[in-house]
Design a protein around this motif. Structure first.
Motif, PDB file in Angstrom:
ATOM      1  N   MET A 130      -2.122  -3.705   3.937  1.00  0.00           N
ATOM      2  CA  MET A 130      -1.269  -2.635   4.449  1.00  0.00           C
ATOM      3  C   MET A 130       0.176  -2.876   4.027  1.00  0.00           C
ATOM      4  O   MET A 130       0.595  -4.006   3.846  1.00  0.00           O
ATOM      5  N   THR A 131       0.925  -1.796   3.835  1.00  0.00           N
ATOM      6  CA  THR A 131       2.351  -1.924   3.597  1.00  0.00           C
ATOM      7  C   THR A 131       3.085  -1.801   4.928  1.00  0.00           C
ATOM      8  O   THR A 131       2.480  -1.502   5.961  1.00  0.00           O
ATOM      9  N   ILE A 132       4.380  -2.038   4.914  1.00  0.00           N
ATOM     10  CA  ILE A 132       5.127  -2.059   6.153  1.00  0.00           C
ATOM     11  C   ILE A 132       5.051  -0.710   6.861  1.00  0.00           C
ATOM     12  O   ILE A 132       5.462   0.320   6.343  1.00  0.00           O
ATOM     13  N   LEU A 133       4.457  -0.720   8.071  1.00  0.00           N
ATOM     14  CA  LEU A 133       4.369   0.468   8.921  1.00  0.00           C
ATOM     15  C   LEU A 133       3.740   1.674   8.229  1.00  0.00           C
ATOM     16  O   LEU A 133       4.140   2.814   8.455  1.00  0.00           O
ATOM     17  N   ASP A 134       2.768   1.414   7.394  1.00  0.00           N
ATOM     18  CA  ASP A 134       2.028   2.493   6.739  1.00  0.00           C
ATOM     19  C   ASP A 134       0.912   2.937   7.679  1.00  0.00           C
ATOM     20  O   ASP A 134      -0.258   2.594   7.506  1.00  0.00           O
ATOM     21  N   LEU A 135       1.278   3.727   8.694  1.00  0.00           N
ATOM     22  CA  LEU A 135       0.352   4.117   9.741  1.00  0.00           C
ATOM     23  C   LEU A 135       0.283   5.637   9.846  1.00  0.00           C
ATOM     24  O   LEU A 135       1.263   6.330   9.570  1.00  0.00           O
ATOM     25  N   ALA A 136      -0.876   6.129  10.280  1.00  0.00           N
ATOM     26  CA  ALA A 136      -1.023   7.571  10.456  1.00  0.00           C
ATOM     27  C   ALA A 136      -0.169   8.074  11.612  1.00  0.00           C
ATOM     28  O   ALA A 136       0.352   9.191  11.579  1.00  0.00           O
ATOM     29  N   ILE A 137      -0.042   7.278  12.665  1.00  0.00           N
ATOM     30  CA  ILE A 137       0.865   7.611  13.771  1.00  0.00           C
ATOM     31  C   ILE A 137       1.769   6.405  14.011  1.00  0.00           C
ATOM     32  O   ILE A 137       1.313   5.261  13.935  1.00  0.00           O
ATOM     33  N   PRO A 138       3.054   6.630  14.314  1.00  0.00           N
ATOM     34  CA  PRO A 138       3.994   5.514  14.467  1.00  0.00           C
ATOM     35  C   PRO A 138       3.983   4.921  15.872  1.00  0.00           C
ATOM     36  O   PRO A 138       5.035   4.700  16.488  1.00  0.00           O
ATOM     37  N   VAL A 139       2.774   4.657  16.385  1.00  0.00           N
ATOM     38  CA  VAL A 139       2.624   4.146  17.744  1.00  0.00           C
ATOM     39  C   VAL A 139       1.731   2.910  17.705  1.00  0.00           C
ATOM     40  O   VAL A 139       0.634   2.942  17.141  1.00  0.00           O
ATOM     41  N   THR A 192     -11.920  -3.336  11.795  1.00  0.00           N
ATOM     42  CA  THR A 192     -10.737  -2.689  11.221  1.00  0.00           C
ATOM     43  C   THR A 192      -9.944  -3.701  10.420  1.00  0.00           C
ATOM     44  O   THR A 192     -10.014  -4.911  10.692  1.00  0.00           O
ATOM     45  N   ASP A 193      -9.183  -3.216   9.458  1.00  0.00           N
ATOM     46  CA  ASP A 193      -8.286  -4.092   8.712  1.00  0.00           C
ATOM     47  C   ASP A 193      -6.824  -3.768   9.011  1.00  0.00           C
ATOM     48  O   ASP A 193      -5.922  -4.206   8.294  1.00  0.00           O
ATOM     49  N   THR A 194      -6.595  -3.015  10.083  1.00  0.00           N
ATOM     50  CA  THR A 194      -5.241  -2.656  10.492  1.00  0.00           C
ATOM     51  C   THR A 194      -4.974  -3.243  11.873  1.00  0.00           C
ATOM     52  O   THR A 194      -5.367  -2.670  12.897  1.00  0.00           O
ATOM     53  N   PHE A 195      -4.344  -4.396  11.899  1.00  0.00           N
ATOM     54  CA  PHE A 195      -4.062  -5.060  13.177  1.00  0.00           C
ATOM     55  C   PHE A 195      -3.041  -6.175  12.953  1.00  0.00           C
ATOM     56  O   PHE A 195      -2.718  -6.531  11.819  1.00  0.00           O
ATOM     57  N   GLY A 196      -2.534  -6.686  14.040  1.00  0.00           N
ATOM     58  CA  GLY A 196      -1.600  -7.799  13.983  1.00  0.00           C
ATOM     59  C   GLY A 196      -1.948  -8.848  15.016  1.00  0.00           C
ATOM     60  O   GLY A 196      -2.832  -8.666  15.856  1.00  0.00           O
ATOM     61  N   VAL A 197      -1.226  -9.963  14.953  1.00  0.00           N
ATOM     62  CA  VAL A 197      -1.357 -11.054  15.920  1.00  0.00           C
ATOM     63  C   VAL A 197       0.042 -11.428  16.383  1.00  0.00           C
ATOM     64  O   VAL A 197       0.958 -11.557  15.564  1.00  0.00           O
TER      65      VAL A 197
END
Length: 338
Positions: A1-10, A58-63
């Protein structure tokens, strides 16, 4: 993923101690946002299991990691507070450790795990890692974020080399990420803080603290944030691991405004008032993680007994707006119109 490349900014904020679960993180991703696993208080082995669970879906997550910034407790203050809370603990048949426990939440082991088995995004709370430690994560392709509560902290995080800043206002539930935990953070509107920090940095900002509605999110974005993080709004979601006692307090009669207190952990944290907080708030010493470990057996026993008066009822200032509904629905509602 790139920085904040999200469908919704939440983003689903990390909530250590139980509320954040793999299911909650996955639900955030399915909504088009992102969720953070809370590494705090977990063993490295448990963290690895949760990462594997989330990664399988999913491959979109953080720690989120608790970066070491200990506040050693004064031994005399610890002993006095231990005596103050002894009766509460003994009523619940819980231990009251005599010797203060000071640790770093297995920082080196967790950092090593995330370098050896990289995740898309890692954020830091409580302290700022060294530039070398941040570089280790960035070198394996991980985006890094630092929780900050002032413009000075934001400058320090940027100088250390992180990619993002999580701007946390005092209205946030649970622990403040302040780098000066000996002082209770002063109240300040999130949007004022975001605007001040946005004027000093080119780094993308994630706004956190008091985001409960789409209007809250819109205002934060208008003041310079690229995304918002929500925690309290998700505490009643079925995917959250919020204890029954905590849920009852959120849904029950109004207990009044939340309080920033050291009573449960020795570090400033925002909670719904209960009997323990009311009785011990004024005398609680500064000292993290020693006070956290002192009260932890009592809090676990209270949660198991369904007793809301002796658990840490972490919640943000807008907790009365939390709703019982799926996490994805809440996140999409907050994102509506953005």
């Amino acid at each position: 993923m790139t920085i904040l490349d999200l469908a919704i900014p939440v983003i689903a904020a990390p909530m250590a101690g139980g509320p954040t679960t793999p299911d909650l993180v996955v639900a955030a991703s399915e909504a088009g946002g992102l969720g953070f696993l809370a590494a705090g208080y977990k063993t490295p082995e448990a963290l690895a299991d949760h990462i594997n669970d989330v990664r399988s879906r999913t491959d979109t997550f953080g720690v989120n990691l608790f970066a070491p910034r200990p506040v050693p407790v004064d031994p005399a203050a610890y002993a006095a507070y231990r005596e103050r809370i002894r009766a509460d603990a003994e009523r619940l048949q819980a231990d009251v450790p005599e010797v203060p426990r000071e640790d770093d939440d297995a920082w080196a082991a967790k950092l090593g795990l995330l370098v050896a088995d990289p995740v898309p995004l890692v954020s830091f709370t409580f302290g700022i890692p060294s530039a070398r430690e941040i570089k280790r994560l960035r070198d394996v392709g991980t985006i890094t974020a630092q929780t900050v509560t002032t413009a000075d902290e934001a400058r320090a995080g940027a100088e250390a080399g992180v990619d993002l800043l999580v701007v946390q206002a005092p209205a946030a539930g649970g622990h403040s990420g302040t780098l000066s935990p000996a002082r209770i953070p002063r109240d300040r509107p999130l949007n004022d803080l975001v605007a001040e920090i946005a004027a000093t940095t080119v780094l993308p900002l994630i706004a956190a603290g008091g985001i409960m509605t789409s209007a809250d999110a819109r205002a934060a974005l208008d003041h310079g944030a690229s995304a918002v993080a929500v925690g309290t709004a998700l505490l009643l979601a079925p995917e959250a691991g919020t204890s029954a006692a905590h849920r009852d307090a959120l849904l029950g009669p109004d207990r009044g405004p939340t309080v920033m207190t050291r009573a449960f952990s020795g570090r400033p944290a925002r909670a719904i008032p209960n009997a323990f907080l009311t009785e011990h708030h004024e005398e609680a010493p500064s000292g993290y993680p020693a006070i956290h470990h002192l009260t932890s057996p009592m809090r676990k026993a209270a949660a198991a007994a369904g007793d809301p008066e002796h658990v840490n009822l972490w919640a943000g200032a807008g907790y009365r707006q939390a709703r019982e509904r799926p996490a994805a629905d809440t996140l999409r509602a907050i994102a509506a119109g953005l």
